[in-house]
Design a protein around this motif. Structure first.
Motif: not given
Length: 306
Positions: A230, A62, A288, A59-60, A57, A6, A47, A85
């Protein structure tokens, strides 16, 4: 750019917005690849592609934003609880990749087709067409495949060794070698130097190529104020006997990178990094938001100006 995870995708998003995508090549770690439900999953490749296509997304970082997980819920009836997931739209990527690989296409060819389908305009290259898998040895659970350690075990164990299974047989693709040979500048993002960048470095000839271009290699610290940008890098640094700091990360990257961007909160470490023979760049490196990604990318691009 050499990319893994990420952190790489976030910096890449900023570069992609500021430079001609046709002039940008991304070489992606594939040692995180694994198989789930009979499907070949390439987490770092996906990714990067999802981020550049505007699907991930912010923020996340991945997966695909607002994805659903109906198929995964159904699979649990047959396989038991799912710990990795895979969203419904995400599954289409893995189905396409697995089918194409079984038909004899290389991972490079498949990734090119996926990038084109998603509208990604820069070149995205898997590090190798051969299979390489990262395994970590932990003090508590022994040897684990990387995804099982990272996701299923939530990276809670202490890592004391790392191996890249298949690395002796693997070779960087010709496209990867040419991209590095012809690169004007090379970026190393705030990625884990052991398991995200490490497998790329471990391919035959890659370290030598990077060392030969060291004065034009710009690295970004994956550690800020003793914490990883991260993932579990802080635990890996500690478990493998390295200092958990921006300086500790810089020391690992010193053989291949001349410039080293570190966060303002770590400005006091700049003199030590300079004594390593590296040029420290003190800036804001936590990405971010899309704006922060562009700001850091702009700062790094200034270093490349004549």
């Amino acid at each position: 750019m050499l990319a893994g995870g990420v952190g790489a995708a976030r910096l890449l998003r900023g570069l992609y917005a500021l430079v001609d995508p046709n002039a940008l090549t991304v070489i992606v770690n594939t040692a995180d690849d694994d198989e789930f439900y009979g499907l070949h999953v390439s987490p770092d490749v996906d990714t990067v592609l999802y981020s550049l296509a505007g699907l991930a997304p912010v923020k996340r970082g991945w997966g695909i934003a607002h994805d659903s997980f109906h198929c995964l819920s159904a699979l649990e009836k047959y396989y038991g609880p799912a710990w990795f997931q895979l969203g419904d739209r995400d599954l289409a990527t893995h189905l396409f990749r697995t089918d194409a690989l079984r038909r004899g296409r290389t991972l490079t060819e498949v990734t090119h087709a996926q990038a084109r389908a998603l509208g990604v305009r820069c070149r995205v290259l898997p590090m190798s067409n051969e299979r390489v898998r990262t395994f970590v040895r932990t003090r508590e659970a022994g040897w684990l495949p990387f995804q099982r350690y990272l996701v299923h075990h939530s990276a809670t164990e202490t890592v004391v060794n790392i191996r890249f299974r298949g690395i002796r047989r693997a070779r960087p693709t010709q496209a990867v070698v040419r991209a590095l040979q012809n690169a004007d500048w090379i970026f190393l993002p705030p990625s884990n130097p052991f398991v995200s960048l490490g497998p790329i470095f471990a391919l035959p000839g890659i370290r030598a190529l990077l060392a030969g271009k060291r004065r034009r290699v710009i690295a970004v610290s994956p550690i800020v104020a003793g914490e990883p940008v991260k993932g579990p890098l802080h635990k890996m640094l500690s478990g493998l006997g390295h200092e958990v700091s921006a300086y500790g990360a810089a020391k690992l990257l010193r053989p291949v990178a001349h410039f080293f961007a570190l966060d303002r909160r770590d400005a006091s470490e700049a003199p030590r990094i300079e004594r390593l023979g590296m040029q420290p760049i003190v800036t804001e490196i936590l990405l971010h938001s899309a704006e922060r990604s562009r700001n850091l990318a702009a700062t790094l691009l200034e270093l490349t100006r004549p």
